[in-house]
Design an enzyme around this catalytic site. Structure first.
Site, PDB file in Angstrom:
ATOM      1  N   LYS A  49       0.758  -1.392   0.186  1.00 35.29           N
ATOM      2  CA  LYS A  49      -0.041   0.183   0.237  1.00 35.29           C
ATOM      3  C   LYS A  49       0.807   1.314  -0.085  1.00 35.29           C
ATOM      4  O   LYS A  49       0.595   2.275   0.672  1.00 35.29           O
ATOM      5  CB  LYS A  49      -1.115   0.106   1.176  1.00 35.29           C
ATOM      6  CG  LYS A  49      -1.795  -1.231   1.177  1.00 35.29           C
ATOM      7  CD  LYS A  49      -2.472  -1.544   0.119  1.00 35.29           C
ATOM      8  CE  LYS A  49      -3.561  -0.507  -0.429  1.00 35.29           C
ATOM      9  NZ  LYS A  49      -4.096  -0.842  -1.894  1.00 35.29           N
ATOM     10  N   SER A  50       1.785   1.074  -0.820  1.00 38.87           N
ATOM     11  CA  SER A  50       2.951   2.378  -0.811  1.00 38.87           C
ATOM     12  C   SER A  50       3.038   3.223  -2.355  1.00 38.87           C
ATOM     13  O   SER A  50       3.801   3.723  -2.537  1.00 38.87           O
ATOM     14  CB  SER A  50       4.220   1.827  -0.535  1.00 38.87           C
ATOM     15  OG  SER A  50       4.096   1.578   1.007  1.00 38.87           O
ATOM     16  N   GLY A  51       2.060   2.752  -3.119  1.00 35.70           N
ATOM     17  CA  GLY A  51       2.049   3.170  -4.447  1.00 35.70           C
ATOM     18  C   GLY A  51       2.499   2.337  -5.508  1.00 35.70           C
ATOM     19  O   GLY A  51       3.046   2.689  -6.666  1.00 35.70           O
ATOM     20  N   LYS A 109       6.285  -6.809 -10.731  1.00 35.07           N
ATOM     21  CA  LYS A 109       5.884  -6.111  -9.470  1.00 35.07           C
ATOM     22  C   LYS A 109       6.335  -6.985  -8.460  1.00 35.07           C
ATOM     23  O   LYS A 109       6.269  -8.294  -8.531  1.00 35.07           O
ATOM     24  CB  LYS A 109       4.326  -6.083  -9.263  1.00 35.07           C
ATOM     25  CG  LYS A 109       3.913  -5.973  -7.746  1.00 35.07           C
ATOM     26  CD  LYS A 109       2.290  -6.107  -7.695  1.00 35.07           C
ATOM     27  CE  LYS A 109       1.772  -6.018  -6.541  1.00 35.07           C
ATOM     28  NZ  LYS A 109       0.370  -6.031  -6.197  1.00 35.07           N
ATOM     29  N   HIS A 111       6.683  -7.174  -3.715  1.00 31.72           N
ATOM     30  CA  HIS A 111       6.862  -6.611  -2.306  1.00 31.72           C
ATOM     31  C   HIS A 111       7.605  -7.135  -1.573  1.00 31.72           C
ATOM     32  O   HIS A 111       7.689  -7.074  -0.462  1.00 31.72           O
ATOM     33  CB  HIS A 111       5.016  -6.824  -1.603  1.00 31.72           C
ATOM     34  CG  HIS A 111       4.151  -5.956  -2.326  1.00 31.72           C
ATOM     35  ND1 HIS A 111       4.110  -4.737  -2.457  1.00 31.72           N
ATOM     36  CD2 HIS A 111       3.005  -6.220  -2.652  1.00 31.72           C
ATOM     37  CE1 HIS A 111       3.160  -3.989  -2.933  1.00 31.72           C
ATOM     38  NE2 HIS A 111       2.076  -4.968  -3.058  1.00 31.72           N
ATOM     39  N   SER A 141      -3.930   2.740   4.867  1.00 30.54           N
ATOM     40  CA  SER A 141      -4.198   2.238   3.415  1.00 30.54           C
ATOM     41  C   SER A 141      -4.236   0.674   3.846  1.00 30.54           C
ATOM     42  O   SER A 141      -5.202  -0.198   3.139  1.00 30.54           O
ATOM     43  CB  SER A 141      -3.107   2.520   2.519  1.00 30.54           C
ATOM     44  OG  SER A 141      -3.823   2.001   1.227  1.00 30.54           O
ATOM     45  N   MET A 235      -7.118   6.714 -12.606  1.00 27.69           N
ATOM     46  CA  MET A 235      -6.780   5.244 -12.192  1.00 27.69           C
ATOM     47  C   MET A 235      -7.936   4.444 -11.294  1.00 27.69           C
ATOM     48  O   MET A 235      -8.324   3.281 -11.457  1.00 27.69           O
ATOM     49  CB  MET A 235      -5.409   5.085 -11.491  1.00 27.69           C
ATOM     50  CG  MET A 235      -4.265   5.313 -12.310  1.00 27.69           C
ATOM     51  SD  MET A 235      -2.716   5.371 -11.631  1.00 27.69           S
ATOM     52  CE  MET A 235      -2.668   3.509 -10.832  1.00 27.69           C
TER      53      MET A 235
END
Length: 302
Positions: A49-51, A109, A111, A141, A235
């Site tokens: 949840k950091s962009g 992507k 994480h 978030s 978006m």
């Protein structure tokens, strides 16, 4: 195999001592260390949840060949597959295995903490774009994400806050371990470290910065098109980036129905002030001061 909508969902698990959500895959993660990196690979990395989705959108459009409007219709998880998971909407195979035969350039992507990235990426091969966000807004978030999806167990705000600030309970690593480690590598030749709050202030500048880092020369008109499709409003409207509006995975976000909460939620800097109690803010501030001592990494909190 559809892991988003599967009714047989695994529970959170620990991998190398780090807690991960059930959408991650131990089988995929076993393959990440030895994953063969190509020179033109791009790893889009961020803490939860950091962009991440925002950065995925920018990178995929910067790298797009052809009509951007058509590229935008392709779900973001197809444009930039999630490295440490299974192929969620396809074969069900570990994503590193699927990506072996994917055409270049491969956009991915992740994480994962830095030390869990592919060895060759850590040795300088490929490109890593890391997006960091102020920890207070990350907590909020992450809590809201858990409220909307049944793939993740969710407690009260107070319970989720306490879990986040407890190293052994935090998902995907303890924030104050993960972010400083990436920051220590900010000057590596294959690393671009950016901040969510800076992108909010200058989106166009960051589109250009990312394009330059990736060796892409874009016309002003092309940059304008990328920016137009990377705004919060654009978006949020698009099912390709706002998962709660994607009919193929809405089941995973069924808890969000009628709640007003969406995957692309507010995108604001400072929303934490609507959630934190005075005591919670003091507790997190104390942790932040202790853990960030000795680093020159700072964040804008409002």
């Amino acid at each position: 195999m559809d892991l988003f909508n599967s009714k047989d969902r695994p529970r959170p698990f620990y991998y190398n001592g780090v807690k991960f959500g059930p959408i991650h895959s131990p089988d995929a993660m076993d393959m990440v260390e030895s994953f063969e990196v190509r020179d033109d690979d791009v790893f889009i990395s961020a803490y939860l949840k950091s962009g991440t989705t925002w950065t995925q959108q920018i990178v995929s459009l910067v790298c797009a060949e052809g009509d951007i409007s058509e590229v935008c219709k392709v779900p973001i998880l197809r444009r930039t597959p999630w490295l440490e998971t299974l192929d969620m909407k396809g074969t069900g195979e570990p994503m590193p295995k699927v990506l072996k035969s994917a055409p270049s350039p491969r956009l991915m992507k992740t994480h994962l903490p830095y030390y869990m990235l592919p060895r060759q990426a850590r040795d300088g091969k490929g490109k890593i774009i890391y997006c960091a966000r102020n920890v207070k807004d990350v907590v909020v978030s992450w809590h809201n994400m858990r409220l909307m999806t049944h793939n993740l167990p969710c407690g009260t705000w107070e319970e989720n806050f306490k879990e986040f600030i407890t190293p052994e309970q935090a998902y995907n690593g303890f924030w104050w371990d993960v972010i400083p480690e990436y920051w220590r590598h900010k000057d590596d030749g294959n690393m671009l470290f950016i901040k969510y709050e800076d992108m909010k202030q200058d989106l166009r500048g960051h589109v250009v910065k990312i394009a330059n880092f990736l060796g892409k020369t874009l016309s002003d008109q092309r940059v304008d098109k990328v920016v137009a499709n990377c705004t919060f409003t654009a978006m949020k409207k698009s099912p390709s980036t706002n998962f709660t509006r994607d009919p193929t995975i809405q089941e995973a976000f069924s808890k969000a129905k009628g709640s007003g909460i969406e995957f692309i939620r507010k995108g604001e800097v400072g929303d934490w002030k609507n959630w934190f109690s005075v005591e919670e803010n003091e507790t997190l501030e104390a942790i932040h001061r202790e853990k960030m001592a000795g680093t020159d990494l700072t964040f804008q909190f409002e």
